[in-house]
Design a protein around this motif. Structure first.
Motif, PDB file in Angstrom:
ATOM      1  N   ILE A 118       0.813  -1.232   0.018  1.00  0.00           N
ATOM      2  CA  ILE A 118      -0.140  -0.037  -0.017  1.00  0.00           C
ATOM      3  C   ILE A 118       0.871   1.230   0.045  1.00  0.00           C
ATOM      4  CG2 ILE A 118      -1.688   1.369   1.015  1.00  0.00           C
ATOM      5  CD1 ILE A 118      -2.773  -1.266   0.342  1.00  0.00           C
ATOM      6  N   LYS A 119       0.689   2.185  -1.009  1.00  0.00           N
ATOM      7  CA  LYS A 119       1.580   3.431  -0.999  1.00  0.00           C
ATOM      8  C   LYS A 119       0.743   4.518  -0.375  1.00  0.00           C
ATOM      9  CE  LYS A 119       4.795   5.895  -3.117  1.00  0.00           C
ATOM     10  NZ  LYS A 119       5.639   6.156  -2.291  1.00  0.00           N
ATOM     11  N   ILE A 120       1.485   5.101   0.472  1.00  0.00           N
ATOM     12  CA  ILE A 120       0.888   6.295   1.384  1.00  0.00           C
ATOM     13  C   ILE A 120       2.090   7.210   1.230  1.00  0.00           C
ATOM     14  CG2 ILE A 120       0.444   7.297   3.551  1.00  0.00           C
ATOM     15  CD1 ILE A 120      -0.495   4.125   4.228  1.00  0.00           C
ATOM     16  N   ASP A 121       1.529   8.448   0.541  1.00  0.00           N
ATOM     17  CA  ASP A 121       2.426   9.611   0.230  1.00  0.00           C
ATOM     18  C   ASP A 121       2.643  10.385   1.620  1.00  0.00           C
ATOM     19  OD1 ASP A 121       3.296   8.461  -2.246  1.00  0.00           O
ATOM     20  OD2 ASP A 121       1.386   9.355  -2.909  1.00  0.00           O
ATOM     21  N   ASN A 122       1.484  10.873   2.088  1.00  0.00           N
ATOM     22  CA  ASN A 122       1.391  11.932   3.106  1.00  0.00           C
ATOM     23  C   ASN A 122       0.686  11.354   4.419  1.00  0.00           C
ATOM     24  OD1 ASN A 122       1.613  13.342   0.359  1.00  0.00           O
ATOM     25  ND2 ASN A 122       2.773  14.738   1.887  1.00  0.00           N
ATOM     26  N   CYS A 123       1.153  11.694   5.526  1.00  0.00           N
ATOM     27  CA  CYS A 123       0.236  11.615   6.662  1.00  0.00           C
ATOM     28  C   CYS A 123      -1.019  12.440   6.696  1.00  0.00           C
ATOM     29  CB  CYS A 123       1.212  11.871   8.035  1.00  0.00           C
ATOM     30  SG  CYS A 123       0.004  11.790   9.529  1.00  0.00           S
TER      31      CYS A 123
END
Length: 64
Positions: free
Chosen positions: A4-9
């Motif tokens: 799963i790609k998460i770029d920003n909190c």
């Protein structure tokens, strides 16, 4: 397992993350135990604010 790609909190906007694992009493178990064992839960944690931004079981095959 697909990454799963998460770029920003979503809470503070930071871009640095680490992984953490919840085990033992915090393990996830299938709805019907049978002979299936529980498995650890993997958390993606923001290194800036400490929020858990994503969680998933590590062995999804135990839930099928």
């Amino acid at each position: 397992m697909k990454e799963i790609k998460i770029d920003n909190c979503p809470y503070c906007g930071a871009t640095e993350f680490t992984k953490g694992y919840q085990t033992a009493q915090g393990s996830m178990y299938p709805q019907t135990f049978g002979l299936k064992l529980g498995c650890p839960i993997e958390h993606t944690i923001c290194t800036e604010c400490g929020s858990i931004v994503h969680s998933r079981v590590t062995k999804i095959e135990r839930f099928k």
